[in-house]
Design an enzyme around this catalytic site. Structure first.
Site, mmCIF file in Angstrom:
data_model
loop_
_atom_site.group_PDB
_atom_site.id
_atom_site.type_symbol
_atom_site.label_atom_id
_atom_site.label_comp_id
_atom_site.label_asym_id
_atom_site.label_seq_id
_atom_site.Cartn_x
_atom_site.Cartn_y
_atom_site.Cartn_z
ATOM 1 N N TYR A 1 0.809 -1.462 0.008
ATOM 2 C CA TYR A 1 0.090 -0.038 -0.037
ATOM 3 C C TYR A 1 0.801 1.080 -0.110
ATOM 4 O O TYR A 1 0.608 2.414 -0.375
ATOM 5 C CB TYR A 1 -0.879 -0.025 1.068
ATOM 6 C CG TYR A 1 -2.171 1.015 1.139
ATOM 7 C CD1 TYR A 1 -3.177 0.968 0.337
ATOM 8 C CD2 TYR A 1 -1.764 2.454 1.648
ATOM 9 C CE1 TYR A 1 -4.044 1.788 0.223
ATOM 10 C CE2 TYR A 1 -2.836 3.148 1.595
ATOM 11 C CZ TYR A 1 -3.891 3.124 0.704
ATOM 12 O OH TYR A 1 -4.678 3.941 0.500
ATOM 13 N N PHE B 1 -6.824 21.722 -24.891
ATOM 14 C CA PHE B 1 -7.047 20.081 -25.112
ATOM 15 C C PHE B 1 -8.491 20.020 -24.487
ATOM 16 O O PHE B 1 -8.660 20.583 -23.066
ATOM 17 C CB PHE B 1 -6.030 19.228 -24.698
ATOM 18 C CG PHE B 1 -6.488 17.907 -24.763
ATOM 19 C CD1 PHE B 1 -6.346 17.289 -26.082
ATOM 20 C CD2 PHE B 1 -6.742 17.063 -23.585
ATOM 21 C CE1 PHE B 1 -6.831 15.940 -26.204
ATOM 22 C CE2 PHE B 1 -7.240 15.729 -23.843
ATOM 23 C CZ PHE B 1 -7.210 15.263 -25.210
ATOM 24 N N THR B 2 -9.259 19.125 -24.683
ATOM 25 C CA THR B 2 -10.703 18.905 -23.788
ATOM 26 C C THR B 2 -10.563 18.787 -22.602
ATOM 27 O O THR B 2 -11.052 19.510 -21.773
ATOM 28 C CB THR B 2 -11.187 17.420 -24.609
ATOM 29 O OG1 THR B 2 -10.203 16.505 -24.521
ATOM 30 C CG2 THR B 2 -11.705 17.781 -26.077
ATOM 31 N N ASP C 1 2.095 20.249 -20.857
ATOM 32 C CA ASP C 1 1.244 19.083 -21.275
ATOM 33 C C ASP C 1 2.169 18.194 -21.900
ATOM 34 O O ASP C 1 2.221 18.198 -23.107
ATOM 35 C CB ASP C 1 -0.067 19.344 -21.934
ATOM 36 C CG ASP C 1 -0.785 18.075 -22.089
ATOM 37 O OD1 ASP C 1 -0.231 16.992 -22.048
ATOM 38 O OD2 ASP C 1 -2.000 18.458 -22.397
ATOM 39 N N LYS D 1 0.138 7.726 -23.648
ATOM 40 C CA LYS D 1 0.729 8.012 -24.884
ATOM 41 C C LYS D 1 1.912 7.626 -25.068
ATOM 42 O O LYS D 1 2.252 6.666 -25.064
ATOM 43 C CB LYS D 1 0.408 9.608 -25.276
ATOM 44 C CG LYS D 1 -1.349 10.075 -25.557
ATOM 45 C CD LYS D 1 -2.231 9.817 -24.530
ATOM 46 C CE LYS D 1 -3.342 10.300 -25.097
ATOM 47 N NZ LYS D 1 -3.968 11.328 -23.780
ATOM 48 N N ARG E 1 -12.588 15.909 -34.390
ATOM 49 C CA ARG E 1 -12.080 16.948 -33.595
ATOM 50 C C ARG E 1 -12.508 17.908 -34.200
ATOM 51 O O ARG E 1 -11.819 18.825 -34.985
ATOM 52 C CB ARG E 1 -10.533 16.609 -33.610
ATOM 53 C CG ARG E 1 -10.168 15.776 -32.505
ATOM 54 C CD ARG E 1 -10.198 16.058 -31.100
ATOM 55 N NE ARG E 1 -10.004 15.444 -30.185
ATOM 56 C CZ ARG E 1 -10.896 14.896 -28.981
ATOM 57 N NH1 ARG E 1 -11.997 15.406 -28.710
ATOM 58 N NH2 ARG E 1 -10.262 14.359 -28.014
ATOM 59 N N PHE F 1 -18.625 15.164 -26.741
ATOM 60 C CA PHE F 1 -18.229 14.360 -27.915
ATOM 61 C C PHE F 1 -18.426 12.723 -27.441
ATOM 62 O O PHE F 1 -18.525 11.949 -28.390
ATOM 63 C CB PHE F 1 -16.877 14.555 -28.508
ATOM 64 C CG PHE F 1 -15.756 14.760 -27.392
ATOM 65 C CD1 PHE F 1 -15.709 15.823 -26.660
ATOM 66 C CD2 PHE F 1 -14.901 13.683 -27.169
ATOM 67 C CE1 PHE F 1 -14.560 15.971 -25.576
ATOM 68 C CE2 PHE F 1 -14.049 13.605 -26.307
ATOM 69 C CZ PHE F 1 -13.583 14.797 -25.478
HETATM 70 C C1 LIG Z 1 -4.749 12.353 -23.846
HETATM 71 C C2 LIG Z 1 -4.409 13.771 -23.425
HETATM 72 C C3 LIG Z 1 -4.477 14.254 -22.051
HETATM 73 C C4 LIG Z 1 -5.358 13.585 -20.976
HETATM 74 O O1 LIG Z 1 -4.956 12.527 -20.681
HETATM 75 P P1 LIG Z 1 -5.584 11.048 -20.237
HETATM 76 O O2 LIG Z 1 -4.435 9.859 -19.690
HETATM 77 O O3 LIG Z 1 -6.337 10.427 -21.247
HETATM 78 O O4 LIG Z 1 -6.481 11.402 -18.893
HETATM 79 C C5 LIG Z 1 -4.211 15.633 -22.070
HETATM 80 N N1 LIG Z 1 -3.390 16.161 -22.922
HETATM 81 C C6 LIG Z 1 -3.513 15.751 -24.156
HETATM 82 C C7 LIG Z 1 -2.886 16.657 -25.132
HETATM 83 C C8 LIG Z 1 -3.759 14.555 -24.214
HETATM 84 O O5 LIG Z 1 -3.776 13.976 -25.539
#
Ligand SMILES: *Cc1c(COP(=O)(O)O)cnc(C)c1O
Length: 457
Positions: free
Chosen positions: A71, A123-124, A214, A257, A381, A448
């Site tokens: 933990y 970004f969303t 980011d 990613k 998008r 979306f």
């Molecule tokens: C995917 C993404 C995020 C958010 O990450 P998650 O792992 O999906 O929560 C933030 N910024 C960008 C540019 C992304 O492509």
């Protein structure tokens, strides 16, 4: 060789299901013409996203077996911390279940109602967290980024004049941090130059504004710097990445990613106080600061993924695959965002379907039709992703109305990409028959994901 062959071989395969057109017409109707609502077994080639869809290596799977599920104080966290410090260079790391977990922590801690957060295109989830905490997002990307046909080697750059103008307009104390995305997803996976990162940092230092990256696709960004920016062609991806990060005060990261894992993320920073606050808040939302919503095994797989991601051959192949698909489409006259970025090819739906006005959602319909054509799943998008202005209630009308064909890492071959290209070309040849859509269900937040539509007569 123009298109680099795979620097890996296949050890395990996953069978994918085939469907016919009649079935797909039925499936997309049931899914309300929203590719997010399709079931994965209805999809042949899944280019919905490159997020968490990576094929892990044998070494990453082996790492899963050495999960220490204590933990607190897991040895896997210690490995993750060492690896992130080594390759990213920040002083502190807080793991989170994925990127938005890190965004939640950062936005909750740093933003006060009435603040402004400038960024190189939104970004969303990133913007949603900023707005939820009372900030107004301001787009300060260079103008070229909003023009799908403008060629620019670093189309993700921040316009320094726009940054300075915002500081002059609202005052530095209303700007908790600049959110700099490397690369810029919604602009088409476009990179930021080292020179621009350095310049942004210099301006922000002058006004004591933090620069938070980011860093989601930072390794792809490093590849473009190596390829395009003067003085970097002989430098390794790892050393470019480290230098990029030296011009930031911290970053949010979606491990799904560029860290080559199916789940995971983290928040980094150099500031002691910010780290202390993040360690308190992470317990509330994610878990102990030594696991942040992840199993020990997930952290171990992410450590290995981070090391594999900075391999020069790996990243070259990754970007080459995207370019291969883009080049095929361009050769056939299909309109796409230029130049091709690091993780996807974006179809320009406004140019593809000029007869469909933006409020009839051309990109949404193009994604649906591409599925019907060949079982290829992509994502809108455009106006649907952009959402509505919270004050006026109107749609945001982004200049870019796109369909994203996102390439998962190490998953598909060049033959799969041939199928995708042929389907896009076939659709382009019969584009005049494609009609627009109307809403039948519209959720308030991040619409979306779950909106439903019907075709217009
Ligand atoms: C995917 C993404 C995020 C958010 O990450 P998650 O792992 O999906 O929560 C933030 N910024 C960008 C540019 C992304 O492509």
């Amino acid at each position: 060789m123009k298109y680099m062959a795979e620097p890996y071989k296949i050890k395990s395969v996953e069978v994918i299901s085939m469907t016919n057109r009649e079935q797909r017409e039925q499936y997309i109707k049931e899914a309300g013409y929203n590719t997010f609502l399709l079931k994965s077994q209805q999809v042949y080639i899944d280019l919905l996203t490159d997020s968490g869809t990576t094929a892990m290596s044998d070494k990453q799977w082996a790492a899963m077996m050495v999960g220490d599920e204590s933990y607190a104080g897991s040895v896997n966290f210690q490995h993750l911390e060492e690896t992130v410090k080594k390759y990213y260079g920040f002083k502190y790391v807080v793991p989170t279940h994925q990127g938005r977990g890190a965004e939640n922590l950062l936005s909750s801690i740093c933003i006060k109602p009435g603040d402004f957060v400038p960024g190189n295109m939104y970004f969303t989830t990133t913007r949603a967290h900023q707005e939820r905490n009372g900030a107004t997002f301001r787009d300060i990307i260079i103008d070229e980024a909003h023009d799908s046909q403008k060629e620019h080697p670093f189309k993700g750059n921040i316009d320094l004049t726009k940054l300075q103008a915002l500081i002059d307009e609202v005052g530095a104390d209303k700007i908790p941090y600049v959110c700099l995305a490397v690369t810029v997803n919604l602009a088409g996976g476009q990179p930021v130059s080292m020179e621009n990162m350095k310049a942004v940092k210099a301006i922000c230092d002058k006004y004591k504004i933090k620069v938070m990256y980011d860093a989601t696709r930072c390794v792809e960004n490093a590849f473009f710097i190596q390829e395009r920016e003067k003085g970097f062609d002989k430098k390794s991806i790892a050393s470019i990445l480290k230098e990029m990060m030296s011009y930031a005060d911290g970053c949010t990261m979606s491990g799904k990613k560029d860290c080559l894992v199916n789940i995971g993320g983290f928040l980094c920073m150099n500031d002691d106080e910010l780290y202390g606050q993040a360690c308190e808040l992470v317990v509330l939302f994610e878990g102990m600061p030594s696991y942040g919503g992840l199993a020990g095994r997930d952290m171990e797989a992410m450590s290995v993924g981070i090391q594999e991601s900075v391999d020069d051959e790996y990243i070259k192949h990754r970007v080459t695959q995207c370019r291969y698909l883009g080049d095929k489409l361009m050769a056939a006259g299909v309109p796409i965002v230029k130049p091709v970025g690091g993780h996807a090819v974006f179809l320009d739906a406004k140019a593809f379907l000029p007869h469909i006005p933006q409020d009839q959602f051309p990109a949404q319909m193009l994604a649906a039709q591409l599925y019907v054509e060949a079982g290829v799943r992509s994502m809108e998008r455009g106006v649907i992703s952009a959402g509505r202005n919270k004050d006026t209630g109107d749609h945001y009308y982004p200049k870019l109305e796109l369909v994203r064909l996102t390439i998962p890492r190490r998953v598909y071959t060049y033959s799969h990409l041939d199928v995708v290209a042929d389907a896009c070309i076939e659709l382009f040849n019969k584009r005049d028959n494609i009609k627009g859509l109307k809403f039948v269900h519209e959720p308030k937040l991040l619409r979306f994901f779950t909106s439903r539509f019907e075709p217009l007569k």
